[in-house]
Design an enzyme around this catalytic site. Structure first.
Site, mmCIF file in Angstrom:
data_model
loop_
_atom_site.group_PDB
_atom_site.id
_atom_site.type_symbol
_atom_site.label_atom_id
_atom_site.label_comp_id
_atom_site.label_asym_id
_atom_site.label_seq_id
_atom_site.Cartn_x
_atom_site.Cartn_y
_atom_site.Cartn_z
ATOM 1 N N HIS A 64 10.194 7.837 9.841
ATOM 2 C CA HIS A 64 11.639 7.912 10.133
ATOM 3 C C HIS A 64 12.090 9.372 10.262
ATOM 4 O O HIS A 64 12.950 9.695 11.065
ATOM 5 C CB HIS A 64 12.455 7.218 9.043
ATOM 6 N N THR B 290 0.394 4.504 0.308
ATOM 7 C CA THR B 290 0.263 5.530 1.350
ATOM 8 C C THR B 290 0.918 5.038 2.637
ATOM 9 O O THR B 290 1.570 5.808 3.356
ATOM 10 C CB THR B 290 -1.222 5.882 1.587
ATOM 11 N N ASP C 219 0.847 -1.187 0.000
ATOM 12 C CA ASP C 219 0.000 0.000 0.000
ATOM 13 C C ASP C 219 0.893 1.251 0.000
ATOM 14 O O ASP C 219 1.676 1.473 0.926
ATOM 15 C CB ASP C 219 -0.914 -0.004 1.220
ATOM 16 N N HIS D 61 5.102 5.470 6.468
ATOM 17 C CA HIS D 61 6.129 4.752 7.236
ATOM 18 C C HIS D 61 7.482 5.448 7.096
ATOM 19 O O HIS D 61 8.147 5.724 8.092
ATOM 20 C CB HIS D 61 6.227 3.303 6.732
ATOM 21 N N GLU D 62 7.883 5.718 5.854
ATOM 22 C CA GLU D 62 9.184 6.378 5.642
ATOM 23 C C GLU D 62 9.193 7.755 6.300
ATOM 24 O O GLU D 62 10.208 8.184 6.852
ATOM 25 C CB GLU D 62 9.500 6.482 4.150
ATOM 26 N N ASP E 125 12.504 1.339 12.807
ATOM 27 C CA ASP E 125 11.732 0.226 12.254
ATOM 28 C C ASP E 125 11.396 -0.761 13.362
ATOM 29 O O ASP E 125 12.152 -0.921 14.322
ATOM 30 C CB ASP E 125 12.570 -0.510 11.192
HETATM 31 ZN ZN LIG Z 1 11.541 1.781 7.757
#
Ligand SMILES: [Zn+2]
EC number: 3.4.24.77
Length: 223
Positions: free
Chosen positions: A161, A152, A150, A157-158, A167
């Site tokens: 960071h 989005t 997915d 998620h990125e 993670d």
């Molecule tokens: Zn990551």
């Protein structure tokens, strides 16, 4: 093996990452520092890259605030999405999700004076957050991975960071930083409550320390 190249050099030359085949070329002498979205166990190098990225963004935002003091509670982090045009919708959605989830930091689109940038292309490592050779953070969005997972969720998620989250691939789908861990069927693009409070905490305490450092550096240079 990871390709490392200062992105500013590429952009100065007006070349796209895709045109250069960045990511498929053999690695140069630079350090390994990328975290793939789909990886199931984060290596120490990936964790270090994520950490370096967060620190770069923190420093960039703190330097701006030191130069232009404001009493606003939330720290504004400016991102440049112009180099990832295929993901404009996902990037805007990701910013909207994060801005609706946390109160101590705010993501804002802008092309000048950006604290970090998004790039797109093909990379066998998938998507990742990293820093270039000049301590500036960037997010790379991989085409194939964004079709498999997915898009989005990958982008949010990125962006997690950027905001300082590491993670945690073994986590459930309800956790944003579990990334590709829960599989391709997971479409949740929202951070859970623990992730939200962690980001708020990082931008309250971590930013105060970075700001203090930036103010001292500024005082020194103006003497
Ligand atoms: Zn990551």
């Amino acid at each position: 093996m990871r390709m490392r190249m200062p992105l500013s050099v590429l952009t100065a030359a007006g070349l796209s990452l895709t045109a250069l085949g960045l990511g498929t070329a053999p690695a140069t002498a630079a350090p390994v520092d990328a975290a793939s979205y789909a990886a199931y166990d984060g290596s120490p190098e990936e964790a270090a890259a994520n950490r370096a990225f967060f620190e770069a963004v923190l420093k960039s935002a703190a330097e701006k605030r030191a130069a232009n003091p404001t009493s606003a509670a939330a720290v504004t982090v400016v991102y440049n999405a112009s180099r990832a045009p295929s993901f404009a919708t996902q990037i805007a959605r990701s910013a909207q999700i994060w801005n609706g989830s946390v109160s101590n930091v705010r993501l804002q689109a802008g092309t000048s004076g950006a604290d970090f940038s998004y790039y797109e292309g093909n990379d066998s490592r998938g998507s990742y957050a990293s820093t270039d050779g000049h301590g500036r953070g960037y997010i790379f969005l991989d085409y194939r991975q964004n079709q498999t997972y997915d898009s989005t969720r990958v982008t949010a998620h990125e962006t997690g960071h950027v905001l300082g989250l590491p993670d945690h691939y073994s986590g459930p789908c309800s956790e944003l930083m579990s990334g590709g861990g829960p599989g391709t069927s997971c479409t949740n693009a929202y951070p859970n409550s623990a992730e939200r409070s962690r980001v708020n905490q990082l931008w309250a305490n971590g930013f105060a320390a970075a700001l203090d450092k930036a103010e001292k550096a500024l005082q020194k240079s103006s003497r």
